[in-house]
Design a protein around this motif. Structure first.
Motif, mmCIF file in Angstrom:
data_model
loop_
_atom_site.group_PDB
_atom_site.id
_atom_site.type_symbol
_atom_site.label_atom_id
_atom_site.label_comp_id
_atom_site.label_asym_id
_atom_site.label_seq_id
_atom_site.Cartn_x
_atom_site.Cartn_y
_atom_site.Cartn_z
ATOM 1 N N MET A 1 -10.525 -11.859 7.796
ATOM 2 C CA MET A 1 -10.771 -11.473 6.154
ATOM 3 C C MET A 1 -10.653 -10.263 5.986
ATOM 4 O O MET A 1 -11.055 -9.182 6.537
ATOM 5 N N LEU A 2 -9.823 -9.970 4.729
ATOM 6 C CA LEU A 2 -9.632 -8.550 4.181
ATOM 7 C C LEU A 2 -11.200 -7.993 3.705
ATOM 8 O O LEU A 2 -11.987 -8.673 3.174
ATOM 9 N N ASP A 3 -11.001 -6.805 4.005
ATOM 10 C CA ASP A 3 -12.387 -6.102 3.690
ATOM 11 C C ASP A 3 -12.022 -4.872 2.663
ATOM 12 O O ASP A 3 -10.953 -4.288 2.877
ATOM 13 N N LEU A 4 -13.115 -4.874 1.418
ATOM 14 C CA LEU A 4 -12.656 -3.999 0.326
ATOM 15 C C LEU A 4 -12.845 -2.595 0.982
ATOM 16 O O LEU A 4 -12.051 -1.441 0.310
ATOM 17 N N SER A 5 -13.385 -2.112 2.140
ATOM 18 C CA SER A 5 -13.572 -0.979 2.449
ATOM 19 C C SER A 5 -12.255 -0.419 3.240
ATOM 20 O O SER A 5 -12.164 0.998 3.384
ATOM 21 N N VAL B 1 -8.899 -2.436 3.340
ATOM 22 C CA VAL B 1 -7.753 -2.855 2.369
ATOM 23 C C VAL B 1 -6.759 -1.797 2.088
ATOM 24 O O VAL B 1 -7.179 -1.179 1.329
ATOM 25 N N ARG B 2 -5.619 -2.130 2.141
ATOM 26 C CA ARG B 2 -4.429 -1.248 1.708
ATOM 27 C C ARG B 2 -3.664 -2.175 0.521
ATOM 28 O O ARG B 2 -3.290 -3.185 0.775
ATOM 29 N N ILE B 3 -3.759 -1.722 -0.695
ATOM 30 C CA ILE B 3 -3.165 -2.240 -1.761
ATOM 31 C C ILE B 3 -1.814 -1.545 -2.322
ATOM 32 O O ILE B 3 -1.973 -0.467 -2.568
ATOM 33 N N ALA B 4 -0.854 -2.240 -2.098
ATOM 34 C CA ALA B 4 0.584 -1.620 -2.846
ATOM 35 C C ALA B 4 0.876 -2.285 -4.212
ATOM 36 O O ALA B 4 1.064 -3.573 -4.107
ATOM 37 N N PHE B 5 1.198 -1.575 -5.253
ATOM 38 C CA PHE B 5 1.850 -1.807 -6.326
ATOM 39 C C PHE B 5 3.298 -1.869 -6.439
ATOM 40 O O PHE B 5 3.860 -0.935 -6.111
ATOM 41 N N LEU B 6 4.001 -2.960 -6.770
ATOM 42 C CA LEU B 6 5.551 -2.896 -6.780
ATOM 43 C C LEU B 6 5.595 -2.813 -8.366
ATOM 44 O O LEU B 6 5.472 -3.717 -9.219
ATOM 45 N N GLY B 7 5.944 -1.639 -9.055
ATOM 46 C CA GLY B 7 5.862 -1.338 -10.264
ATOM 47 C C GLY B 7 4.693 -0.536 -10.456
ATOM 48 O O GLY B 7 3.450 -1.114 -9.980
ATOM 49 N N PHE B 8 4.460 0.563 -11.276
ATOM 50 C CA PHE B 8 3.187 1.205 -11.548
ATOM 51 C C PHE B 8 3.125 1.814 -13.146
ATOM 52 O O PHE B 8 3.271 2.770 -13.380
ATOM 53 N N PRO C 1 -9.079 6.143 -3.110
ATOM 54 C CA PRO C 1 -7.552 6.261 -3.690
ATOM 55 C C PRO C 1 -6.583 6.324 -2.479
ATOM 56 O O PRO C 1 -5.488 5.652 -2.779
ATOM 57 N N GLU C 2 -6.949 6.516 -1.204
ATOM 58 C CA GLU C 2 -5.981 6.737 -0.596
ATOM 59 C C GLU C 2 -5.681 5.078 0.318
ATOM 60 O O GLU C 2 -4.643 4.971 1.124
ATOM 61 N N GLN C 3 -6.400 4.297 -0.362
ATOM 62 C CA GLN C 3 -6.301 2.802 -0.164
ATOM 63 C C GLN C 3 -5.176 2.068 -0.785
ATOM 64 O O GLN C 3 -4.857 1.005 -0.920
ATOM 65 N N LEU C 4 -4.671 2.833 -1.856
ATOM 66 C CA LEU C 4 -3.736 2.172 -2.737
ATOM 67 C C LEU C 4 -2.441 3.296 -2.851
ATOM 68 O O LEU C 4 -2.611 4.372 -2.580
ATOM 69 N N GLY C 5 -1.386 2.284 -3.005
ATOM 70 C CA GLY C 5 -0.040 3.131 -3.053
ATOM 71 C C GLY C 5 1.053 2.324 -4.082
ATOM 72 O O GLY C 5 0.312 1.130 -4.565
ATOM 73 N N ALA C 6 1.867 2.743 -4.199
ATOM 74 C CA ALA C 6 2.808 2.165 -5.387
ATOM 75 C C ALA C 6 4.200 2.659 -5.148
ATOM 76 O O ALA C 6 4.551 3.686 -4.566
ATOM 77 N N ALA C 7 5.095 1.742 -5.568
ATOM 78 C CA ALA C 7 6.696 2.148 -5.638
ATOM 79 C C ALA C 7 7.298 1.657 -6.829
ATOM 80 O O ALA C 7 6.614 0.713 -7.576
ATOM 81 N N SER C 8 8.269 2.487 -7.563
ATOM 82 C CA SER C 8 8.545 2.264 -8.505
ATOM 83 C C SER C 8 9.907 2.936 -8.902
ATOM 84 O O SER C 8 10.470 3.827 -7.952
ATOM 85 N N ARG C 9 10.837 2.256 -9.612
ATOM 86 C CA ARG C 9 12.275 2.976 -9.987
ATOM 87 C C ARG C 9 12.321 4.307 -10.446
ATOM 88 O O ARG C 9 13.068 5.150 -9.908
ATOM 89 N N ARG C 10 11.367 4.854 -11.236
ATOM 90 C CA ARG C 10 11.145 6.281 -11.676
ATOM 91 C C ARG C 10 10.363 6.934 -10.629
ATOM 92 O O ARG C 10 9.124 7.029 -10.964
ATOM 93 N N GLN C 11 10.878 7.511 -9.506
ATOM 94 C CA GLN C 11 10.257 8.321 -8.600
ATOM 95 C C GLN C 11 9.651 9.494 -9.214
ATOM 96 O O GLN C 11 8.523 9.946 -8.748
#
Length: 267
Positions: free
Chosen positions: A1-5, A7-14, A33-43
């Motif tokens: 099971m995924l764990d909040l402490s 888990v790595r969450i990536a946004f496609l679009g930010f 914060p280091e558990q969160l990441g994102a990718a977007s067209r406007r680098q």
């Protein structure tokens, strides 16, 4: 099971909504914060937004998806298919959460590989301060463990409410467009007070706290809004005079018409 402490969450679009969700999770303290990441067209914009939050920035959606346990599809609805299809092999082993308006279960079933775990949602901007709403489609392909994790995850943003497909649009309109209507109401109340001598800053504070307090009272007591209105309206008193003025101007019908206008815009 995924764990909040962990888990790595990536946004496609930010954009605004993805940023609001990231802010809410970080503010809650449950997700670092280091558990969160994102990718977007406007680098360039992405780098600035992620750096300010201590998040990771990825050059491509593929890189972001490979890094993540949970992928949040947060691009404009018309871009979803073009973003998702090229990486659907990676997404097969991820939990996919969508915040794209109008992109529901059947749509994702048609573009994702069979067996991919996915859920369509509609959050609103107050998630940024952990007082938001996340409307979740009742039909999904998550496991029971995923469901438990998602409930924990979204509880950090505010209220999570599951809704049938036929309710998603209207519920999303209420939750998603409602903040704009509420802000207009706050502004109008403040304008009325300023007209009669209340300083602008104080008028905004009073109007906002009044609205927040009234909403919290309803949520905690479950009282019918009509009964709450009646409780403030003394016979021949000032409040009923104001209520009557609003009724003469069609206040409630105007609000209903606003929801109708949104819901019928493409019909």
């Amino acid at each position: 099971m995924l764990d909040l402490s962990t888990v790595r969450i990536a946004f496609l679009g930010f954009g605004n909504m993805a940023s609001a969700m990231a802010d809410g999770w970080i503010r809650s303290g449950a997700v670092k914060p280091e558990q969160l990441g994102a990718a977007s067209r406007r680098q360039d914009v992405l780098e600035a937004r992620t750096k300010a939050r201590g998040m990771k920035a990825f050059a491509t959606c593929e890189e972001a998806a490979r890094w993540a346990d949970v992928v949040v599809v947060a691009v404009k609805p018309h871009l979803v298919e073009g973003v998702v299809k090229p990486i659907r092999g990676i997404l097969k082993d991820r939990l996919v959460l969508s915040v794209a308006v109008g992109r529901l279960f059947d749509f994702y079933e048609s573009i994702l590989e069979s067996g991919t775990r996915h859920l369509s949602t509609l959050p609103n901007t107050p998630v940024s301060i952990n007082e938001g709403i996340v409307i979740c489609e009742a039909r999904h392909s998550m496991t029971l463990d995923d469901e438990a994790f998602v409930e924990q995850l979204f509880a950090k943003l505010g209220l999570a409410e599951f809704a049938d497909e036929k309710m998603m649009s209207a519920a999303g309109t209420l939750a998603g467009c409602g903040p704009a209507f509420a802000a207009m109401f706050i502004e109008a109340l403040a304008d009325g007070a300023v007209k009669h001598g209340v300083p602008r800053a104080a008028a905004y504070s009073l109007a906002s706290q009044m609205l927040a307090g009234t909403a919290k009272l309803q949520l905690e007591t479950g009282a019918h809004p009509g009964a709450m209105k009646d409780a403030v309206c003394s016979p021949g008193g000032t409040t009923i005079i104001g209520v009557a003025a609003l009724e003469r101007k069609g206040f409630r019908s105007a609000v209903i018409d606003a929801i109708d206008a949104i819901e019928t815009r493409s019909r």
